[in-house]
Write an enzyme that holds these catalytic residues in place. Sequence first.
Site, PDB file in Angstrom:
ATOM      1  N   ARG A 152      41.038  26.907  40.563  1.00  0.00           N
ATOM      2  CA  ARG A 152      39.991  27.241  39.576  1.00  0.00           C
ATOM      3  C   ARG A 152      39.667  25.961  38.821  1.00  0.00           C
ATOM      4  NH1 ARG A 152      39.462  32.097  35.259  1.00  0.00           N
ATOM      5  NH2 ARG A 152      38.806  33.069  37.216  1.00  0.00           N
ATOM      6  N   HIS A 187      32.069  32.340  42.234  1.00  0.00           N
ATOM      7  CA  HIS A 187      33.312  33.107  42.047  1.00  0.00           C
ATOM      8  C   HIS A 187      33.402  34.120  43.200  1.00  0.00           C
ATOM      9  CE1 HIS A 187      36.762  34.581  40.140  1.00  0.00           C
ATOM     10  NE2 HIS A 187      36.292  35.070  39.019  1.00  0.00           N
ATOM     11  N   GLN A 214      35.604  37.313  43.123  1.00  0.00           N
ATOM     12  CA  GLN A 214      35.047  38.321  42.227  1.00  0.00           C
ATOM     13  C   GLN A 214      33.949  39.124  42.943  1.00  0.00           C
ATOM     14  OE1 GLN A 214      36.027  38.782  38.760  1.00  0.00           O
ATOM     15  NE2 GLN A 214      34.995  40.683  39.289  1.00  0.00           N
ATOM     16  N   ASP A 252      28.167  39.898  32.418  1.00  0.00           N
ATOM     17  CA  ASP A 252      29.231  38.890  32.274  1.00  0.00           C
ATOM     18  C   ASP A 252      28.993  38.178  30.935  1.00  0.00           C
ATOM     19  OD1 ASP A 252      31.282  37.052  32.736  1.00  0.00           O
ATOM     20  OD2 ASP A 252      30.140  35.822  34.138  1.00  0.00           O
ATOM     21  N   CYS A 307      32.950  41.538  35.098  1.00  0.00           N
ATOM     22  CA  CYS A 307      34.067  40.841  35.760  1.00  0.00           C
ATOM     23  C   CYS A 307      35.234  40.644  34.807  1.00  0.00           C
ATOM     24  CB  CYS A 307      33.587  39.504  36.318  1.00  0.00           C
ATOM     25  SG  CYS A 307      32.950  38.407  35.041  1.00  0.00           S
ATOM     26  N   ARG A 361      40.803  43.315  42.184  1.00  0.00           N
ATOM     27  CA  ARG A 361      41.025  41.889  42.463  1.00  0.00           C
ATOM     28  C   ARG A 361      42.345  41.728  43.220  1.00  0.00           C
ATOM     29  NH1 ARG A 361      38.791  37.962  39.150  1.00  0.00           N
ATOM     30  NH2 ARG A 361      39.751  36.512  40.636  1.00  0.00           N
TER      31      ARG A 361
END
Length: 308
Positions: free
Chosen positions: A104, A131, A134, A226, A266, A294
Amino acid sequence: MQNKDLISILELSVADIEEIFTTAKELKNKQKKGESYTPLTGKTLAMIFAKSSTRTRVSFEVGMLQLGGHALFLSTQDMQLKRGETIHDTAKTLSRYCDGIMMRTYSHKDVLEMAQHAAIPVINGLTDLSHPCQALTDIFTIIEKKGQAKGLKIVYIGDGDNVANSLAVIAGKLGLQMVLCTPRGYEPDKTVMKDARELAASSGARIEVTDDPTAAAAGADIMYTDVWTSMGKEQEREERLKIFRPFQLNQKLLNLAKKDCLVMHCLPAHRGEEITEEVMDSPQNISFDQAENRLHVQKAVLTLLLGK
Ligand code: CP
Ligand code: NVA
């Protein structure tokens, strides 16, 4: 998919995505039944973080543990990367100890560079641009809840950020109907949208970009949002709070959607900013199911990339 990387949705085939979803469903069922399944026994995942995380860190670490393997949390603050060691040399070194790398970071180029020099699979755990873990989880969750994602009006409202970019690409791949509603100047990345539109031309996807929240929400099956200020954009926070205000996911907007519209996020959420307390706490909000998924989806990715 064995020994491949997962850098963006773009390089996955529809068959790859279907395989991830099927595997995730199987792994979720196994876990719910309490069945142990440990195909990654003895394997180690290096998890490099240059940005904060709750879900990505915990779900990858718990996922590796459940699959019989092990995960190492590596903050870039404590790595030699901080003192000038190159990504190139870090990739080569980690490849001598580990079986996979999840990263990340800020610049998307850093993950590409890691993948270029690593001899082991590299997974993008979020960059400024995308992402993918996600987006895979989001569509998996929609299919789980609604039976299918095709034919639904999926609306993303807010910032055209990394999450929006990956959703646009997966919509293009899978032939979905997606409306991305952002203020002018905050649309998803131009290059990503070009890719998404090219994919849509062959998959039959309908991807629309608008700055009209009312029109976007009308008849929606899914309303997704988001944060307005992504990690790395903190200095723009005050300005963004003003610009994004009309794009808040609140009850008034949700009332324009279908009665059975589901709310997605998310996470982390900033209650009172992009989403109200009321909507966050409503039974229509499935963001914690999303967060759980996830784990299952990434376990599938790990099994497929690192397995055998
Ligand atoms: N959604 C997501 O990636 O959450 P974290 O930032 O907590 O990992
Ligand atoms: N767009 C957000 C997503 C966090 C999971 C960010 O980049 O901060």
